[in-house]
Design a protein around this motif. Structure first.
Motif, mmCIF file in Angstrom:
data_model
loop_
_atom_site.group_PDB
_atom_site.id
_atom_site.type_symbol
_atom_site.label_atom_id
_atom_site.label_comp_id
_atom_site.label_asym_id
_atom_site.label_seq_id
_atom_site.Cartn_x
_atom_site.Cartn_y
_atom_site.Cartn_z
ATOM 1 N N ALA A 29 0.832 -1.212 0.000
ATOM 2 C CA ALA A 29 0.000 0.000 0.000
ATOM 3 C C ALA A 29 0.863 1.257 0.000
ATOM 4 N N ARG A 30 1.968 1.231 0.740
ATOM 5 C CA ARG A 30 2.872 2.371 0.753
ATOM 6 C C ARG A 30 3.528 2.569 -0.618
ATOM 7 N N GLN A 31 3.870 1.472 -1.268
ATOM 8 C CA GLN A 31 4.464 1.569 -2.597
ATOM 9 C C GLN A 31 3.492 2.223 -3.571
ATOM 10 N N PHE A 32 2.224 1.845 -3.476
ATOM 11 C CA PHE A 32 1.192 2.447 -4.326
ATOM 12 C C PHE A 32 1.035 3.936 -4.020
ATOM 13 N N ALA A 33 0.983 4.284 -2.725
ATOM 14 C CA ALA A 33 0.814 5.688 -2.345
ATOM 15 C C ALA A 33 1.989 6.533 -2.822
ATOM 16 N N ASP A 34 3.207 6.017 -2.703
ATOM 17 C CA ASP A 34 4.386 6.766 -3.141
ATOM 18 C C ASP A 34 4.401 6.940 -4.656
ATOM 19 N N ALA A 35 4.046 5.882 -5.392
ATOM 20 C CA ALA A 35 4.039 5.967 -6.856
ATOM 21 C C ALA A 35 3.006 6.981 -7.335
ATOM 22 N N ALA A 36 1.841 6.975 -6.718
ATOM 23 C CA ALA A 36 0.790 7.918 -7.103
ATOM 24 C C ALA A 36 1.175 9.354 -6.752
ATOM 25 N N ALA A 37 1.821 9.543 -5.591
ATOM 26 C CA ALA A 37 2.243 10.885 -5.180
ATOM 27 C C ALA A 37 3.283 11.448 -6.141
ATOM 28 N N GLU A 38 4.197 10.611 -6.602
ATOM 29 C CA GLU A 38 5.222 11.077 -7.540
ATOM 30 C C GLU A 38 4.589 11.503 -8.862
ATOM 31 N N LEU A 39 3.642 10.715 -9.342
ATOM 32 C CA LEU A 39 2.949 11.080 -10.581
ATOM 33 C C LEU A 39 2.148 12.363 -10.406
ATOM 34 N N ASP A 40 1.521 12.517 -9.253
ATOM 35 C CA ASP A 40 0.721 13.712 -8.982
ATOM 36 C C ASP A 40 1.591 14.965 -8.983
ATOM 37 N N ALA A 41 2.799 14.843 -8.452
ATOM 38 C CA ALA A 41 3.728 15.979 -8.458
ATOM 39 C C ALA A 41 4.212 16.266 -9.873
#
Length: 517
Positions: A310-322
């Protein structure tokens, strides 16, 4: 679950009753005993303190101090509060209490200072052979300026190193809050609980008593708690990832349009476009992670591997959002679209935050706020406020191009990085006592700058400069503050308790130690 909880509570109550029976026994009685009055020295103040006595009105029967000596050279103690409180504290064996305070420095050895004072002014605190503290003595020492606390005992009153730490720790929360009198009382009270403590009142005995019958139940409860916390964490990370992923998905068509109009010849636009080339592939990877996370059952969410996913998913999505925000801003700023002022404000935002945080950083304890490097930081902050207004005005007037404006912002942040590096050396030089401590603090600050230390999560600065340059290129004020705090904590932890008495201590080996707060 409710039946288990009720039975477990009943078991604990039964164990507690058994423990109290073993520990307290029948109510004890005794007779009071008189002892000579004690002279209390506080700077130039001398006060008489009535003798201790055996108390019979409490469940635990003990003796109040046979003598109380207070030497308050720091002038921080309230005698009207301290003396009555200490006189009421009960020890297991007749004990003389001495309190010593003085104003030192962070680099002082409190053990050496207490011994120096005892040799010069209170030789009665030292054993006849000069090698130990006197029998029956308990000394509580405090340096409110150097922020050290120490405890020292005669050989017949000494406790384990762990117990000495426990006594000092009992006072530290109050001492950190500058409650010098209450902190001293708390430390002496804890000392009375541990000095000459009977075996049946020791923590080891009580733990053995409770753990023998309750280990399985406690283990089950702990396992359930860990599973519950892991499940909650998994759901929280999934929710964060979902929010960022939804924003990216909704903006995906616009992101592609923005990327298509960024000038490839621009030295900033070209680098942003390089990042964009992998955007769709990373988006597909985030989609796959999202599918895996949402396929987890409730039971699976309680596993650590699921939380990591779940953390890996959250980090990947946050990077794309930035990154999609950076693509939008690069298009607006470099092409000077009507939205360029908003995009420019977002480029300035990290720098503004740095400048706003400088004063709080310099006001920290051990922050070297009165140093030359601190003055340089304040001067830079004041100058940069005007510079940012000038850049924005020149951009609006057309006399400054977007790339040149980004160059000036880059140069300013680079200068701030250099100033922070210099101030870091000032702080380290002021706090570290040895080269080993200096290396430890430098390592913590470098890890904070690079985001590689401990359990740190990756961070993404949603700006053009943050995308074009590596994360270690700029040293931000929040990163400095984090590394500084971690470094101080690590050094204090590594210092633990100081047990030696310094060069002047000679062969003295009395029981005692000191630590920082």
């Amino acid at each position: 679950m409710g039946t288990f909880t009720a039975r477990f509570a009943a078991f604990l109550a039964l164990a507690a009753a058994l423990a109290l029976t073993l520990i307290l026994g029948p109510a004890a009685t005794g007779a009071t005993a008189a002892a000579p009055a004690a002279a209390i020295v506080t700077g130039t103040i001398t006060a008489a303190v009535p003798t201790g006595e055996v108390r019979t009105d409490l469940v635990r029967t003990g003796t109040t101090p046979t003598d109380v000596v207070v030497v308050d050279r720091a002038g921080v103690l309230d005698l009207a509060t301290l003396l009555p409180a200490v006189r009421r504290i009960e020890f297991y064996q007749p004990t003389k209490v001495a309190v010593y305070t003085y104003n030192g420095t962070a680099s002082d050895n409190l053990n050496e200072e207490v011994l120096r004072y005892a040799r010069a002014e209170h030789p009665d605190w030292i054993s006849p052979d000069g090698q130990k503290w006197a029998d029956g003595l308990f000394i509580f020492a405090l340096d409110p300026v150097g922020r050290h606390v120490g405890t020292y005992m005669g050989e017949d009153r000494k406790v384990s190193p762990g117990a000495r730490t426990d006594i000092q720790d009992a006072s530290k929360d109050l001492l950190r809050d500058a409650q010098w009198t209450d902190g001293t009382i708390a430390g002496i009270r804890r000392g009375a609980e541990l000095i000459n403590q009977p075996w049946y009142r020791s923590a080891a005995f009580l733990i053995s008593l409770w753990i023998g019958a309750g280990l399985a139940a406690a283990g089950a409860a702990a396992w359930l708690l860990v599973r519950w916390r892991t499940r909650v964490g998994c759901r929280r990370e999934t929710a964060k990832g979902d929010a960022a992923y939804a924003r990216v998905s909704m903006d995906l068509p616009v992101t592609e349009l923005n990327a298509g109009t960024i000038p490839a010849a621009s030295r900033y636009g070209g680098t942003v476009l390089e990042k964009h080339r992998s955007f769709l592939g990373r988006y597909d990877a985030a989609t796959a992670l999202s599918n895996r996370v949402h396929a987890l059952t409730r039971r699976q969410q309680g596993k650590r591997s699921s939380l990591a996913l779940a953390r890996q998913f959250a980090d990947a999505a946050a990077e794309l959002d930035a990154l999609d925000d950076v693509i939008s801003d690069a298009n607006a700023l470099l092409n000077r679209s009507p939205l360029w002022p908003t995009a420019w404000d977002r480029q300035l935002a990290p720098f503004r935050r740095d400048l706003a945080g400088i004063e709080d950083l310099l006001r920290k304890s051990h922050g070297a706020g009165d140093s030359a490097t601190a003055a340089a930081l304040r001067s830079f902050r004041d100058r940069s406020q005007g510079d940012m207004e000038g850049w924005t005005a020149d951009l609006a007037g057309g006399t400054l191009g977007p790339e040149d404006a980004l160059d000036r912002l880059r140069d300013a942040r680079t200068e701030l990085t250099e100033l922070l590096n210099r101030h870091a050396e000032t702080v380290i030089e002021g706090f570290a006592r040895t080269e080993r401590e200096a290396r430890l603090m430098r390592r913590e600050m470098e890890e904070a700058r690079s985001g590689t230390g401990g359990r740190k999560r990756p961070g993404y600065e949603p700006s053009i400069l943050g995308t074009v340059y590596p994360s270690t290129y700029f040293f931000s004020v929040p990163a400095f503050s984090s590394g500084f705090t971690t470094g101080v904590t690590s050094i204090n932890s590594a210092r633990g308790g100081t047990t030696g008495y310094g060069v002047s201590g000679g062969s003295f080996s009395g029981s005692g130690s000191s630590s920082s707060f």
